[in-house]
Motif scaffolding. Sequence first.
Motif, PDB file in Angstrom:
ATOM      1  N   LEU A 150       1.918   1.188  -6.683  1.00 33.83           N
ATOM      2  CA  LEU A 150       1.771   2.365  -5.925  1.00 33.83           C
ATOM      3  C   LEU A 150       0.546   2.976  -6.003  1.00 33.83           C
ATOM      4  CD1 LEU A 150       5.472   3.661  -6.271  1.00 33.83           C
ATOM      5  CD2 LEU A 150       4.570   2.155  -4.556  1.00 33.83           C
ATOM      6  N   ALA A 151      -0.516   2.588  -6.642  1.00 34.82           N
ATOM      7  CA  ALA A 151      -1.875   3.280  -6.523  1.00 34.82           C
ATOM      8  C   ALA A 151      -2.459   3.240  -5.636  1.00 34.82           C
ATOM      9  CB  ALA A 151      -2.602   2.837  -7.886  1.00 34.82           C
ATOM     10  N   GLN A 152      -2.227   3.922  -4.366  1.00 36.76           N
ATOM     11  CA  GLN A 152      -2.873   3.711  -3.124  1.00 36.76           C
ATOM     12  C   GLN A 152      -3.457   5.129  -2.699  1.00 36.76           C
ATOM     13  OE1 GLN A 152       0.001   1.873  -0.744  1.00 36.76           O
ATOM     14  NE2 GLN A 152       0.079   0.039  -1.724  1.00 36.76           N
ATOM     15  N   GLY A 153      -4.349   5.683  -3.352  1.00 30.72           N
ATOM     16  CA  GLY A 153      -5.001   7.012  -3.300  1.00 30.72           C
ATOM     17  C   GLY A 153      -5.320   7.201  -1.806  1.00 30.72           C
ATOM     18  N   GLU A 201      -4.171  10.199   3.145  1.00 27.66           N
ATOM     19  CA  GLU A 201      -3.981  10.161   4.802  1.00 27.66           C
ATOM     20  C   GLU A 201      -2.390  10.557   4.995  1.00 27.66           C
ATOM     21  OE1 GLU A 201      -3.972   6.996   8.301  1.00 27.66           O
ATOM     22  OE2 GLU A 201      -4.913   6.398   6.233  1.00 27.66           O
ATOM     23  N   ARG A 202      -1.601  10.347   3.990  1.00 32.43           N
ATOM     24  CA  ARG A 202      -0.064  10.791   4.361  1.00 32.43           C
ATOM     25  C   ARG A 202      -0.020  12.168   4.313  1.00 32.43           C
ATOM     26  NH1 ARG A 202       4.123   7.059   0.963  1.00 32.43           N
ATOM     27  NH2 ARG A 202       5.630   8.122   2.544  1.00 32.43           N
ATOM     28  N   ILE A 203      -0.487  12.787   3.473  1.00 34.15           N
ATOM     29  CA  ILE A 203      -0.200  14.172   3.234  1.00 34.15           C
ATOM     30  C   ILE A 203      -1.047  15.036   4.096  1.00 34.15           C
ATOM     31  CG2 ILE A 203       0.193  13.805   0.408  1.00 34.15           C
ATOM     32  CD1 ILE A 203      -2.569  15.321   0.117  1.00 34.15           C
ATOM     33  N   ALA A 204      -1.963  14.385   5.019  1.00 31.30           N
ATOM     34  CA  ALA A 204      -2.848  15.204   5.851  1.00 31.30           C
ATOM     35  C   ALA A 204      -2.007  15.719   6.839  1.00 31.30           C
ATOM     36  CB  ALA A 204      -3.699  14.194   6.477  1.00 31.30           C
ATOM     37  N   VAL A 205      -0.711  15.441   6.957  1.00 29.02           N
ATOM     38  CA  VAL A 205      -0.002  15.922   8.013  1.00 29.02           C
ATOM     39  C   VAL A 205       0.910  17.190   7.620  1.00 29.02           C
ATOM     40  CG1 VAL A 205       0.837  13.807   9.034  1.00 29.02           C
ATOM     41  CG2 VAL A 205       2.249  14.339   7.184  1.00 29.02           C
ATOM     42  N   LEU A 206       0.625  17.416   6.243  1.00 35.21           N
ATOM     43  CA  LEU A 206       1.305  18.629   5.768  1.00 35.21           C
ATOM     44  C   LEU A 206       0.364  19.783   5.890  1.00 35.21           C
ATOM     45  CD1 LEU A 206       2.666  17.040   2.195  1.00 35.21           C
ATOM     46  CD2 LEU A 206       3.765  17.247   4.703  1.00 35.21           C
ATOM     47  N   THR A 207       1.157  21.156   5.775  1.00 39.18           N
ATOM     48  CA  THR A 207       0.468  22.229   5.855  1.00 39.18           C
ATOM     49  C   THR A 207      -0.065  22.423   4.728  1.00 39.18           C
ATOM     50  OG1 THR A 207       2.320  23.735   5.418  1.00 39.18           O
ATOM     51  CG2 THR A 207       2.087  23.097   7.758  1.00 39.18           C
ATOM     52  N   GLU A 208      -0.998  23.638   4.528  1.00 34.84           N
ATOM     53  CA  GLU A 208      -1.691  24.042   3.065  1.00 34.84           C
ATOM     54  C   GLU A 208      -0.706  24.340   2.243  1.00 34.84           C
ATOM     55  OE1 GLU A 208      -4.961  27.079   1.343  1.00 34.84           O
ATOM     56  OE2 GLU A 208      -4.636  26.905   3.241  1.00 34.84           O
ATOM     57  N   ARG A 209       0.468  25.191   2.602  1.00 36.33           N
ATOM     58  CA  ARG A 209       1.506  25.588   1.835  1.00 36.33           C
ATOM     59  C   ARG A 209       2.431  24.490   1.195  1.00 36.33           C
ATOM     60  NH1 ARG A 209       4.059  29.947  -0.454  1.00 36.33           N
ATOM     61  NH2 ARG A 209       1.838  30.541  -0.346  1.00 36.33           N
ATOM     62  N   LEU A 249       6.622  13.112   5.018  1.00 31.75           N
ATOM     63  CA  LEU A 249       6.021  12.015   4.169  1.00 31.75           C
ATOM     64  C   LEU A 249       6.989  10.734   4.471  1.00 31.75           C
ATOM     65  CD1 LEU A 249       5.046  13.630   0.987  1.00 31.75           C
ATOM     66  CD2 LEU A 249       3.565  13.332   2.924  1.00 31.75           C
ATOM     67  N   GLU A 250       8.246  10.862   5.093  1.00 31.34           N
ATOM     68  CA  GLU A 250       9.137   9.835   5.222  1.00 31.34           C
ATOM     69  C   GLU A 250       9.775   9.224   4.175  1.00 31.34           C
ATOM     70  OE1 GLU A 250       7.187   7.219   8.256  1.00 31.34           O
ATOM     71  OE2 GLU A 250       7.690   8.394   9.805  1.00 31.34           O
ATOM     72  N   VAL A 251       9.943  10.172   3.008  1.00 34.68           N
ATOM     73  CA  VAL A 251      10.468   9.692   1.839  1.00 34.68           C
ATOM     74  C   VAL A 251      11.976  10.407   1.603  1.00 34.68           C
ATOM     75  CG1 VAL A 251       8.167   9.514   0.650  1.00 34.68           C
ATOM     76  CG2 VAL A 251       9.530  11.639   0.520  1.00 34.68           C
ATOM     77  N   ARG A 252      12.428   9.416   0.628  1.00 30.39           N
ATOM     78  CA  ARG A 252      14.008   9.818   0.432  1.00 30.39           C
ATOM     79  C   ARG A 252      14.023  11.113  -0.535  1.00 30.39           C
ATOM     80  NH1 ARG A 252      16.350   4.158  -0.674  1.00 30.39           N
ATOM     81  NH2 ARG A 252      14.582   3.961  -2.022  1.00 30.39           N
ATOM     82  N   ASN A 253      13.480  11.137  -1.353  1.00 30.28           N
ATOM     83  CA  ASN A 253      13.756  12.227  -2.559  1.00 30.28           C
ATOM     84  C   ASN A 253      12.442  12.679  -3.078  1.00 30.28           C
ATOM     85  OD1 ASN A 253      12.949  10.297  -4.497  1.00 30.28           O
ATOM     86  ND2 ASN A 253      15.039   9.427  -4.177  1.00 30.28           N
ATOM     87  N   ARG A 254      12.657  13.810  -4.037  1.00 31.29           N
ATOM     88  CA  ARG A 254      11.639  14.331  -4.538  1.00 31.29           C
ATOM     89  C   ARG A 254      10.777  13.469  -5.555  1.00 31.29           C
ATOM     90  NH1 ARG A 254      13.386  19.401  -5.543  1.00 31.29           N
ATOM     91  NH2 ARG A 254      11.368  19.934  -7.002  1.00 31.29           N
ATOM     92  N   ILE A 303       5.582  11.147  -6.403  1.00 30.96           N
ATOM     93  CA  ILE A 303       4.619   9.988  -6.385  1.00 30.96           C
ATOM     94  C   ILE A 303       3.519  10.161  -5.543  1.00 30.96           C
ATOM     95  CG2 ILE A 303       4.389   7.236  -6.131  1.00 30.96           C
ATOM     96  CD1 ILE A 303       7.110   7.248  -7.101  1.00 30.96           C
ATOM     97  N   VAL A 304       3.868  10.277  -4.427  1.00 29.17           N
ATOM     98  CA  VAL A 304       2.905  10.462  -3.417  1.00 29.17           C
ATOM     99  C   VAL A 304       1.781  11.628  -3.704  1.00 29.17           C
ATOM    100  CG1 VAL A 304       2.232  11.107  -0.893  1.00 29.17           C
ATOM    101  CG2 VAL A 304       4.226   9.767  -1.342  1.00 29.17           C
ATOM    102  N   ALA A 305       2.221  12.634  -4.332  1.00 29.67           N
ATOM    103  CA  ALA A 305       1.376  13.841  -4.538  1.00 29.67           C
ATOM    104  C   ALA A 305       0.587  13.332  -5.819  1.00 29.67           C
ATOM    105  CB  ALA A 305       2.491  14.996  -5.416  1.00 29.67           C
ATOM    106  N   TYR A 306       1.077  12.591  -6.769  1.00 27.86           N
ATOM    107  CA  TYR A 306       0.267  11.989  -7.741  1.00 27.86           C
ATOM    108  C   TYR A 306      -0.975  10.993  -7.375  1.00 27.86           C
ATOM    109  CZ  TYR A 306      -0.855  10.144 -12.329  1.00 27.86           C
ATOM    110  OH  TYR A 306      -1.593   9.759 -13.451  1.00 27.86           O
ATOM    111  N   GLU A 307      -0.519   9.987  -6.170  1.00 28.67           N
ATOM    112  CA  GLU A 307      -1.438   9.128  -5.822  1.00 28.67           C
ATOM    113  C   GLU A 307      -2.564   9.865  -4.921  1.00 28.67           C
ATOM    114  OE1 GLU A 307       1.088   6.667  -3.189  1.00 28.67           O
ATOM    115  OE2 GLU A 307       2.027   5.767  -4.846  1.00 28.67           O
ATOM    116  N   ALA A 308      -2.142  11.149  -4.318  1.00 27.66           N
ATOM    117  CA  ALA A 308      -3.077  11.656  -3.518  1.00 27.66           C
ATOM    118  C   ALA A 308      -3.908  12.476  -4.271  1.00 27.66           C
ATOM    119  CB  ALA A 308      -2.395  12.424  -2.402  1.00 27.66           C
ATOM    120  N   GLY A 309      -3.711  12.757  -5.504  1.00 27.96           N
ATOM    121  CA  GLY A 309      -4.777  13.530  -6.492  1.00 27.96           C
ATOM    122  C   GLY A 309      -4.174  14.964  -6.476  1.00 27.96           C
TER     123      GLY A 309
END
Length: 220
Positions: free
Chosen positions: A142-145, A150-158, A197-202, A207-213
Amino acid sequence: MIRVLLADDEAMVRAGVSAILATDQEIEVVAEAGDGSAAVEQVRLTRPDVALLDIRMPKLDGLAAAAEIRKVHPRTAVLVLTTFGEDAYIARALGEGASGFLLKSGDPRELLAGVHAVADGAAFLSPKVAQRVITHLAGGRLAQGAAARERIAVLTEREREVLALVGSGLSNADIAGRLHVVEGTVKAYMSAILNRLEVRNRVQAAIVAYEAGLVPRAPH
């Protein structure tokens, strides 16, 4: 009211955990069991919202019981509460369908937060366990930084700020305190984050947060 089955082979532990749960007026212990087989039977009889299971129990261990509970009453969320936090136990518990994994050495507030979370259909890991899961997964397939960023780019700053705190293992209540907002606002952010993010749970979001740095890597 959140109806809970409490299963642990040590009566003193059951008494202590029950006392902690009793401090929350929204939680009710409807049944207790001293072994895994009895826990499965109690789920069959009482159909609780949450089954709080120890791992090492006679007749049927907590992890095997979790698998059986999924068959007997899939709507009962399983929350593992144990002294044993080895990677193999964590992996097997999540693989058997447990919605959460807590350590007995943790803060009692984690227990209450975990019960509420899994009863609401969310996943909940104690901070220490969450960090180990994320580290293990992010170190493998899952290490796809770049993809994660790119996935978190759709999120707002908050929303990215909330996601980073989720990745650090904070509960909704902790995040609310950190950001000086009400817990309902955090839940709204979480719903938006999971959808975007199209994920099912926190756990998957963390994991996405970790991969994205967004979350510092744990030192080795």
